[in-house]
Design a protein around this motif. Sequence first.
Motif, PDB file in Angstrom:
ATOM      1  N   ILE A  18       5.052  10.519   2.399  1.00  0.00           N
ATOM      2  CA  ILE A  18       4.825   9.515   1.463  1.00  0.00           C
ATOM      3  C   ILE A  18       4.993   8.352   1.932  1.00  0.00           C
ATOM      4  CG2 ILE A  18       3.348   8.868  -0.765  1.00  0.00           C
ATOM      5  CD1 ILE A  18       3.035  11.956  -1.016  1.00  0.00           C
ATOM      6  N   ILE A  19       4.460   7.504   2.587  1.00  0.00           N
ATOM      7  CA  ILE A  19       5.281   6.199   2.406  1.00  0.00           C
ATOM      8  C   ILE A  19       4.921   4.952   1.605  1.00  0.00           C
ATOM      9  CG2 ILE A  19       5.758   6.993   4.670  1.00  0.00           C
ATOM     10  CD1 ILE A  19       3.643   4.715   6.221  1.00  0.00           C
ATOM     11  N   ARG A  20       5.127   3.999   1.210  1.00  0.00           N
ATOM     12  CA  ARG A  20       5.103   2.655   1.132  1.00  0.00           C
ATOM     13  C   ARG A  20       4.582   1.574   1.953  1.00  0.00           C
ATOM     14  NH1 ARG A  20       8.782   1.039  -2.900  1.00  0.00           N
ATOM     15  NH2 ARG A  20       7.128   1.852  -4.095  1.00  0.00           N
ATOM     16  N   GLY A  21       4.022   1.212   2.486  1.00  0.00           N
ATOM     17  CA  GLY A  21       4.005  -0.547   3.240  1.00  0.00           C
ATOM     18  C   GLY A  21       3.799  -2.346   3.277  1.00  0.00           C
ATOM     19  N   GLN A  22       3.469  -2.864   3.886  1.00  0.00           N
ATOM     20  CA  GLN A  22       3.281  -4.155   3.554  1.00  0.00           C
ATOM     21  C   GLN A  22       2.823  -3.876   4.835  1.00  0.00           C
ATOM     22  OE1 GLN A  22       5.384  -7.190   2.661  1.00  0.00           O
ATOM     23  NE2 GLN A  22       3.851  -7.823   1.370  1.00  0.00           N
ATOM     24  N   ILE A  23       1.120  -4.700   4.740  1.00  0.00           N
ATOM     25  CA  ILE A  23      -0.069  -5.322   5.292  1.00  0.00           C
ATOM     26  C   ILE A  23       0.472  -6.434   6.273  1.00  0.00           C
ATOM     27  CG2 ILE A  23      -2.714  -5.709   5.500  1.00  0.00           C
ATOM     28  CD1 ILE A  23      -3.406  -4.132   3.753  1.00  0.00           C
ATOM     29  N   THR A  24       0.645  -6.727   7.571  1.00  0.00           N
ATOM     30  CA  THR A  24       1.245  -7.555   8.388  1.00  0.00           C
ATOM     31  C   THR A  24      -0.101  -7.838   8.975  1.00  0.00           C
ATOM     32  OG1 THR A  24       1.599  -5.448  10.064  1.00  0.00           O
ATOM     33  CG2 THR A  24       3.561  -6.611   8.142  1.00  0.00           C
ATOM     34  N   SER A  25      -1.159  -7.291   9.080  1.00  0.00           N
ATOM     35  CA  SER A  25      -1.935  -7.798  10.126  1.00  0.00           C
ATOM     36  C   SER A  25      -3.536  -7.291  10.437  1.00  0.00           C
ATOM     37  CB  SER A  25      -1.861  -7.430  11.902  1.00  0.00           C
ATOM     38  OG  SER A  25      -2.368  -8.060  13.188  1.00  0.00           O
ATOM     39  N   ILE A  37       0.786  -1.909   8.784  1.00  0.00           N
ATOM     40  CA  ILE A  37       1.606  -2.401   7.881  1.00  0.00           C
ATOM     41  C   ILE A  37       3.542  -2.337   8.363  1.00  0.00           C
ATOM     42  CG2 ILE A  37      -0.246  -1.031   6.236  1.00  0.00           C
ATOM     43  CD1 ILE A  37       1.561   1.420   6.007  1.00  0.00           C
ATOM     44  N   THR A  38       4.391  -2.294   7.642  1.00  0.00           N
ATOM     45  CA  THR A  38       5.163  -2.700   8.091  1.00  0.00           C
ATOM     46  C   THR A  38       5.697  -1.419   7.005  1.00  0.00           C
ATOM     47  OG1 THR A  38       7.196  -4.023   8.056  1.00  0.00           O
ATOM     48  CG2 THR A  38       5.836  -5.247   6.885  1.00  0.00           C
ATOM     49  N   VAL A  39       7.111  -1.095   7.362  1.00  0.00           N
ATOM     50  CA  VAL A  39       7.403  -0.049   6.782  1.00  0.00           C
ATOM     51  C   VAL A  39       9.443  -0.579   6.364  1.00  0.00           C
ATOM     52  CG1 VAL A  39       6.537   1.625   6.330  1.00  0.00           C
ATOM     53  CG2 VAL A  39       8.228   1.459   8.288  1.00  0.00           C
ATOM     54  N   ASP A  40       9.679  -2.067   7.256  1.00  0.00           N
ATOM     55  CA  ASP A  40      10.858  -2.747   6.636  1.00  0.00           C
ATOM     56  C   ASP A  40      11.314  -3.217   5.921  1.00  0.00           C
ATOM     57  OD1 ASP A  40      11.767  -2.238   9.305  1.00  0.00           O
ATOM     58  OD2 ASP A  40      10.446  -3.771   9.947  1.00  0.00           O
ATOM     59  N   GLY A  41      12.175  -3.340   5.268  1.00  0.00           N
ATOM     60  CA  GLY A  41      12.979  -3.644   4.369  1.00  0.00           C
ATOM     61  C   GLY A  41      12.965  -2.638   3.024  1.00  0.00           C
ATOM     62  N   THR A  42      14.018  -2.988   1.598  1.00  0.00           N
ATOM     63  CA  THR A  42      14.817  -1.949   0.452  1.00  0.00           C
ATOM     64  C   THR A  42      13.765  -1.180  -0.477  1.00  0.00           C
ATOM     65  OG1 THR A  42      15.569  -3.975  -0.636  1.00  0.00           O
ATOM     66  CG2 THR A  42      16.805  -3.092   1.090  1.00  0.00           C
ATOM     67  N   ASN A  43      12.306  -1.779  -0.031  1.00  0.00           N
ATOM     68  CA  ASN A  43      11.322  -1.624  -0.965  1.00  0.00           C
ATOM     69  C   ASN A  43      10.721  -1.019  -0.035  1.00  0.00           C
ATOM     70  OD1 ASN A  43      12.612  -3.042  -3.792  1.00  0.00           O
ATOM     71  ND2 ASN A  43      11.187  -3.750  -2.637  1.00  0.00           N
ATOM     72  N   PHE A  44      10.059  -0.176   0.635  1.00  0.00           N
ATOM     73  CA  PHE A  44       9.173   0.120   2.346  1.00  0.00           C
ATOM     74  C   PHE A  44       9.836   1.400   2.679  1.00  0.00           C
ATOM     75  CE2 PHE A  44       7.858  -4.512   1.473  1.00  0.00           C
ATOM     76  CZ  PHE A  44       6.416  -4.127   1.249  1.00  0.00           C
ATOM     77  N   VAL A  90       0.532  -1.139   0.141  1.00  0.00           N
ATOM     78  CA  VAL A  90       0.243  -0.409  -0.040  1.00  0.00           C
ATOM     79  C   VAL A  90       1.205   1.344  -0.007  1.00  0.00           C
ATOM     80  CG1 VAL A  90      -2.247  -0.983   1.335  1.00  0.00           C
ATOM     81  CG2 VAL A  90      -0.260  -0.326   2.473  1.00  0.00           C
ATOM     82  N   ILE A  91       0.030   2.266  -0.454  1.00  0.00           N
ATOM     83  CA  ILE A  91       1.291   3.789  -0.443  1.00  0.00           C
ATOM     84  C   ILE A  91      -0.199   4.562   0.177  1.00  0.00           C
ATOM     85  CG2 ILE A  91       1.831   5.529  -1.985  1.00  0.00           C
ATOM     86  CD1 ILE A  91       3.111   3.009  -3.788  1.00  0.00           C
ATOM     87  N   GLY A  92       0.653   6.006   0.983  1.00  0.00           N
ATOM     88  CA  GLY A  92      -0.556   6.768   0.969  1.00  0.00           C
ATOM     89  C   GLY A  92       0.220   7.808   2.008  1.00  0.00           C
ATOM     90  N   PHE A  93      -0.598   8.642   2.693  1.00  0.00           N
ATOM     91  CA  PHE A  93      -0.015   9.772   3.241  1.00  0.00           C
ATOM     92  C   PHE A  93      -0.003  10.063   4.410  1.00  0.00           C
ATOM     93  CE2 PHE A  93      -3.750  10.969   2.206  1.00  0.00           C
ATOM     94  CZ  PHE A  93      -4.034  12.147   3.455  1.00  0.00           C
ATOM     95  N   VAL A  94       1.456  10.796   5.239  1.00  0.00           N
ATOM     96  CA  VAL A  94       1.243  10.247   6.885  1.00  0.00           C
ATOM     97  C   VAL A  94       0.281  11.446   7.172  1.00  0.00           C
ATOM     98  CG1 VAL A  94       2.115  11.163   9.057  1.00  0.00           C
ATOM     99  CG2 VAL A  94       3.471   9.600   7.190  1.00  0.00           C
TER     100      VAL A  94
END
Length: 201
Positions: A129-136, A144-151, A68-72
């Motif tokens: 604006i950030i990219r993350g991945q849904i974990t729960s 979401i988490t933002v760990d990893g080079t793509n996030f 996902v991508i969104g803004f804080v």
Amino acid sequence: MSKKTSGMVFPGEYIAEIEEFEAGNNTFTLDGTIRSSVLGKKEYDFKRRTIKIDPINPQELPKIGDVVIGFVEMLFGSMISVKLFLVNNKPYTSGLSAIASARSGNNKGGWNRDRYNRKPRSTYRFGDIIRGQITSLMNSSIHITVDGTNFGLLYSLCLNCGGDTVKINNGVKCIECSSYEEKRVANDYGTSLFNNLNKRG
């Protein structure tokens, strides 16, 4: 007011006790409790003492593993709320938000810590604006988490002058005033976001 609509609930989630309300549409009873049978919003009828769930289209809720991508939109303590507008690179207009850590991690998944006070640094600001991945999807919240080079951070304006920024090492630097901020930056900072927005147009 005899009726009231409340927040979103997930299937199986507790919504009331049977002593308080009578189970209405899209609910079921279990061990003296009333629970939701669908994804939706609670609607209380205080006059009739009933509670029901107004269903939400399941397509409106992202799944675990989605990118996902969104803004804080809000910062609270060590967490941030992120308003989602892209899910798996597709426009997302349901208005839902996700929760993520506001602390800065390094590329190995650890914390960046100040050498003197040893406390993790907050790395995001309102409007980033950030990219993350849904974990729960626990507790009626998207995590979401933002760990990893793509996030991590995809775009941010300069805190000092509001100018554009570019990725420099482990942070971003303003092209106008040269101000530097340490941030958890995605490896494709800037370019991927604009490509996705152009596709939407």
